[in-house]
Design an enzyme around this catalytic site. Structure first.
Site, PDB file in Angstrom:
ATOM      1  N   HIS A 176       0.828  -1.219   0.000  1.00  0.00           N
ATOM      2  CA  HIS A 176       0.000   0.000   0.000  1.00  0.00           C
ATOM      3  C   HIS A 176       0.862   1.268   0.000  1.00  0.00           C
ATOM      4  O   HIS A 176       0.497   2.276   0.618  1.00  0.00           O
ATOM      5  CB  HIS A 176      -0.954   0.022   1.198  1.00  0.00           C
ATOM      6  N   ASN A 206     -10.302  -2.720   2.504  1.00  0.00           N
ATOM      7  CA  ASN A 206      -9.986  -2.754   1.077  1.00  0.00           C
ATOM      8  C   ASN A 206     -11.257  -2.531   0.264  1.00  0.00           C
ATOM      9  O   ASN A 206     -12.359  -2.565   0.809  1.00  0.00           O
ATOM     10  CB  ASN A 206      -9.396  -4.117   0.689  1.00  0.00           C
ATOM     11  N   TYR A 249       0.821  -3.823  12.303  1.00  0.00           N
ATOM     12  CA  TYR A 249       0.766  -2.414  11.893  1.00  0.00           C
ATOM     13  C   TYR A 249       1.585  -1.504  12.799  1.00  0.00           C
ATOM     14  O   TYR A 249       2.278  -0.606  12.334  1.00  0.00           O
ATOM     15  CB  TYR A 249      -0.697  -1.951  11.778  1.00  0.00           C
TER      16      TYR A 249
HETATM   17 FE1  HDE Z   1      -2.446  -4.706   5.605  1.00  0.00          FE
HETATM   18  N1  HDE Z   1      -0.617  -3.887   6.059  1.00  0.00           N
HETATM   19  N2  HDE Z   1      -1.786  -6.501   6.272  1.00  0.00           N
HETATM   20  N3  HDE Z   1      -4.186  -5.585   5.022  1.00  0.00           N
HETATM   21  N4  HDE Z   1      -3.075  -2.967   4.908  1.00  0.00           N
HETATM   22  C1  HDE Z   1      -0.261  -2.623   5.856  1.00  0.00           C
HETATM   23  O1  HDE Z   1       0.856  -1.315   7.432  1.00  0.00           O
HETATM   24  C2  HDE Z   1      -0.668  -6.697   7.003  1.00  0.00           C
HETATM   25  C3  HDE Z   1      -4.551  -6.880   5.217  1.00  0.00           C
HETATM   26  C4  HDE Z   1      -4.333  -2.674   4.458  1.00  0.00           C
HETATM   27  O2  HDE Z   1      -3.204   3.588   3.946  1.00  0.00           O
HETATM   28  C5  HDE Z   1       1.069  -2.294   6.441  1.00  0.00           C
HETATM   29  O3  HDE Z   1       1.320   0.855   7.833  1.00  0.00           O
HETATM   30  C6  HDE Z   1      -0.608  -8.062   7.459  1.00  0.00           C
HETATM   31  C7  HDE Z   1      -5.953  -7.071   4.997  1.00  0.00           C
HETATM   32  C8  HDE Z   1      -4.407  -1.297   4.059  1.00  0.00           C
HETATM   33  O4  HDE Z   1      -1.585   3.428   5.408  1.00  0.00           O
HETATM   34  C9  HDE Z   1       1.501  -3.597   7.111  1.00  0.00           C
HETATM   35  C10 HDE Z   1      -1.740  -8.673   6.963  1.00  0.00           C
HETATM   36  C11 HDE Z   1      -6.423  -5.834   4.646  1.00  0.00           C
HETATM   37  C12 HDE Z   1      -3.137  -0.771   4.309  1.00  0.00           C
HETATM   38  C13 HDE Z   1       0.337  -4.505   6.798  1.00  0.00           C
HETATM   39  C14 HDE Z   1      -2.474  -7.679   6.227  1.00  0.00           C
HETATM   40  C15 HDE Z   1      -5.307  -4.936   4.672  1.00  0.00           C
HETATM   41  C16 HDE Z   1      -2.339  -1.833   4.840  1.00  0.00           C
HETATM   42  C17 HDE Z   1       2.063  -1.680   5.511  1.00  0.00           C
HETATM   43  C18 HDE Z   1      -2.155 -10.112   7.115  1.00  0.00           C
HETATM   44  C19 HDE Z   1      -7.854  -5.457   4.252  1.00  0.00           C
HETATM   45  C20 HDE Z   1      -2.668   0.642   4.021  1.00  0.00           C
HETATM   46  C21 HDE Z   1       2.341  -0.293   6.050  1.00  0.00           C
HETATM   47  C22 HDE Z   1      -2.195 -10.581   8.459  1.00  0.00           C
HETATM   48  C23 HDE Z   1      -8.810  -5.682   5.297  1.00  0.00           C
HETATM   49  C24 HDE Z   1      -2.991   1.570   5.156  1.00  0.00           C
HETATM   50  C25 HDE Z   1       1.475  -0.152   7.177  1.00  0.00           C
HETATM   51  C26 HDE Z   1      -2.551   2.984   4.803  1.00  0.00           C
HETATM   52  C27 HDE Z   1      -1.011  -1.687   5.238  1.00  0.00           C
HETATM   53  C28 HDE Z   1       0.286  -5.757   7.255  1.00  0.00           C
HETATM   54  C29 HDE Z   1      -3.675  -7.993   5.537  1.00  0.00           C
HETATM   55  C30 HDE Z   1      -5.471  -3.550   4.335  1.00  0.00           C
HETATM   56  C31 HDE Z   1       2.828  -4.174   6.655  1.00  0.00           C
HETATM   57  C32 HDE Z   1       0.509  -8.673   8.282  1.00  0.00           C
HETATM   58  C33 HDE Z   1      -6.743  -8.366   5.151  1.00  0.00           C
HETATM   59  C34 HDE Z   1      -5.606  -0.575   3.488  1.00  0.00           C
HETATM   60  O5  HDE Z   1       1.632  -3.445   8.494  1.00  0.00           O
END
Ligand code: HDE
Length: 712
Positions: free
Chosen positions: A90, A163, A377
């Protein structure tokens, strides 16, 4: 966007002078971005006034620079560290401020303060993003869009980090690094940027069949949105809401845009990625700037605790949706975006979302993906934002007071007073003190869920069906949507180098979704179409969810649409004036485009400025193309490759095209068949109803076959 200049003085060349009023209005608009240092002296970060910001300190005008130049060193050192690590996923995003407004007092459902009163407004900040590409990648790539919302509530920050598709690629957090490594650019050559059309992605998702549902959404039109204003948002996981009596219900969170759920067509998306990589950012920023505030309805699907096990799937499985036909959406409030950020880095880049940021009245479910996210996060911000004090960055600060005994660490800006940074203490009267949980304004208390289990590493058998919902999704699509899905799989797999990966996707994934889909993709790839599924897919009673098709999610008005109006010398002033008035009445934005940037001369010899050129503002950036009446309009279009291409391309992309007066002759000249979206007549007002209906429908799907014959 256009302004008549009929009253301006004529120049020696006989063409009216450019409209000064218009130019200065544009400049006034830019003044908004004026520095807040207006009237201030330039100083160092230590407050010393700088006498010369152009020359470093040297031993003589042509001599070596001196180390003692603290002004140069401070400036360069700061510059050297201007970048912070981009988000691992993202990374590319755009954001806006706005507010959430509750429709009612929802205390029976949740005791959260922001839902406690009809009309109560809570400030919010939303960041939209793509997932795969780096910060500088294009906006319109085929990808899932992040839809992350920070509610600055009176009781602390609530982040709903969702999402634009309702399911995820994996069921357990432990697979997330694998999934991300597979979808990201490949490690040996860092290709491709912003795309999933490559071997490692398809290798992983064809071996990990739980990805099938999210992948078919990513191959659908949902992954190429027309605008960020036209995406739905989903919390994905099941959450809990806790009411004022401490009772819990399971919920799914859903944002539905008032602007409709609309998409680009694939050819458009690819072209925009090159011609305007900032297409979505620009669109969102401009819409807010011009007062077309995008709006979403916030709703929940509510499931009683007693019904937790009454579905054909597990509500803790993030690869499943709850069809709206089974559990309808209950609207709770609306979200309006009405202010662009002042500074991209300080706000959009530094905002730190975390699914673990919740407030009393909301709680987690045991979805194993959500549970892993609760850790990730905050952890990622430690390296991205340089330590544990990122909550002090203005965009991340709660709007309510926050006192505790956490102290120090990098980038601490609070100057804590007092001697007692511990609890319990008597020196400071025991402050800050705990607050007991209560129906209202109480301290946070986790829901008292009873758990009696063995400590094991095991996937629940209730998570094991990976195909019946992708099948339901495919069957719920309209015919054009199904074609686009088959085309998207064919395109992506066509880029996959290893034949055995392509074959595995067709035989072991697509065949289990739908044999017709598998057959279409197989024939594109030159593979033998599979005759049967490779696993037994349960056939549940509920096989279609019409609410999933974008055809059921169209807007009820055309406000904020963008229309290109092609004008040439000889344009009929009456036709143009009427056209522009009608568009303005419907809140449609028009842009006058001429063959060059020079003003276009009306039939009556007055002139009108154009906002851009036909070559510079391609049809792919608009929702419709209009050609007003004019004495030479047919000859002008036929004599210009760019103008002809404009109409062909708009036609190919199934856009609404209106040819007025003499311009009607262009349909025959260019062999464009009239249909619900291609109309001609003396004036736009005579076609008003059909024109608005075609714009609301967004595309003329019935044209798709005829459009295929037009070269791209
Ligand atoms: Fe994320 N995700 N994600 N994700 N995600 C990040 O956090 C992560 C997941 C989502 O505009 C990171 O600050 C793991 C689902 C959005 O700043 C990180 C898992 C959904 C955004 C991270 C998921 C998301 C992130 C990268 C599985 C939809 C952007 C930088 C366990 C419900 C937020 C950060 C923004 C961002 C980890 C799965 C949505 C790496 C470990 C499911 C919208 O922490």
């Amino acid at each position: 966007m256009s302004k008549e200049s009929g009253n301006n003085k004529s120049t020696a060349a006989g063409v009216d002078a450019p409209d000064k009023e218009n130019t200065s209005a544009k400049l006034d608009d830019l003044e908004r971005f004026k520095s807040d240092a207006t009237g201030q002296a330039l100083r160092t970060n230590q407050g010393v006034k700088v006498a010369d910001d152009k020359n470093s300190l040297r031993a003589g005008a042509r001599g070596p620079s001196l180390l003692e130049d603290f002004i140069l060193r401070e400036k360069i050192t700061h510059f050297d560290h201007e970048r912070i690590p981009e988000r691992i996923v993202h990374a590319r995003g755009v954001a806006a401020h706005g507010y959430f407004e509750s429709y009612d007092n929802h205390a029976k459902l949740s005791k959260a303060g922001f839902l406690s009163e009809k009309g109560k407004q809570t400030p919010i900040f939303v960041r939209f993003s793509t997932v795969q590409g780096p910060r500088g990648s294009a906006d319109t790539v085929r990808d899932v869009r992040g839809f992350a919302v920070k509610f600055y509530t009176d009781e602390g920050n609530f982040d709903l980090v969702g999402n634009n598709i309702p399911v995820f690629f994996i069921q357990d957090a432990i697979k997330f690094p694998d999934f991300v490594h597979a979808v990201k650019p490949e490690p040996h050559n860092e290709i491709p940027t912003g795309a999933s059309a490559h071997d490692t992605f398809w290798d992983f998702v064809s071996l990990q069949s739980e990805a099938t549902h999210a992948v078919i959404w990513a191959m659908s039109d949902r992954a190429i949105p027309r605008s960020l204003r036209t995406v739905q948002g989903f919390g994905v996981h099941t959450f809990r809401l806790i009411n004022d009596e401490g009772m819990s219900k399971f919920v799914k969170f859903i944002w539905t845009p008032k602007q409709g759920v609309l998409s680009l067509v694939w050819d458009e998306a690819q072209k925009l990625a090159g011609k305007d990589p900032d297409f979505h950012r620009r669109d969102l920023g401009n819409a807010i700037e011009s007062g077309d505030y995008p709006e979403w309805e916030f709703g929940v699907q509510i499931i009683d605790e007693a019904d937790e096990h009454s579905f054909d799937f597990d509500i803790l499985d993030p690869t499943k949706i709850i069809p709206e036909e089974l559990v309808p959406i209950t609207p709770l409030g609306k979200l309006v975006l009405n202010r662009n950020p002042d500074n991209f880095f300080a706000e959009t880049e530094q905002v730190a979302f975390c699914p673990g940021h919740i407030v009393p009245g909301i709680d987690f479910s045991n979805d194993p993906l959500l549970q892993g996210r609760l850790f990730s996060y905050t952890d990622t911000q430690l390296s991205r934002l340089g330590g544990p004090n990122f909550h002090e960055i203005p965009i991340n600060r709660p709007v309510c007071p926050f006192h505790n005994n956490q102290r120090d660490a990098s980038h601490r800006t609070t100057i804590n007073k007092g001697q007692a940074a511990y609890e319990p203490n008597s020196i400071d009267g025991g402050w800050p003190q705990e607050t007991a949980p209560a129906a209202k304004d109480g301290g946070f208390e986790s829901y008292h869920e009873r758990i009696d289990a063995h400590k094991i590493r095991e996937r629940s058998p209730s998570f094991s069906d990976h195909f019946s919902q992708p099948r339901m999704f495919y069957r719920s699509m309209s015919a054009p949507e199904q074609t686009h899905i088959a085309d998207a799989y064919s395109f992506e797999l066509g880029k996959v180098q290893r034949p055995y990966i392509r074959e595995r996707v067709v035989n072991e994934i697509l065949a289990n979704i739908d044999l017709d889909l598998a057959g279409k993709v197989a024939s594109h790839l030159g593979i033998k179409p599979p005759g049967k599924a490779s696993v037994e897919v349960p056939e549940f009673e509920f096989q279609r969810s019409p609410a999933l098709s974008q055809q059921t999610l169209l807007p009820d008005n055309v406000k904020g649409k963008k229309v290109a109006v092609l004008v040439f010398d000889g344009v009929a002033d009456k036709s143009l004036k009427e056209t522009l008035d009608l568009l303005a009445r419907h809140g449609i934005h028009s842009m006058l485009l001429g063959p060059t940037s020079a003003p276009v001369v009306y039939a009556d010899k007055k002139s009108i400025e154009v906002a851009g050129t036909i070559k510079g503002e391609p049809s792919i950036a608009f929702d419709a193309v209009l050609v007003p009446d004019g004495s030479d309009v047919v000859a002008c279009v036929l004599g210009s490759g760019d103008a002809k291409h404009y109409l062909y391309e708009g036609y190919k992309h199934l856009k609404t095209i209106v040819l007025m007066g003499a311009a009607a002759g262009l349909a025959k000249e260019l062999s464009l068949e009239a249909d619900a979206g291609l109309m001609s007549g003396p004036s736009l007002s005579g076609l008003e109803q059909d024109f608005i209906a075609a714009l609301k429908a967004h595309r003329t799907w019935s044209r798709e076959q005829a459009a295929d014959a037009i070269p791209a």
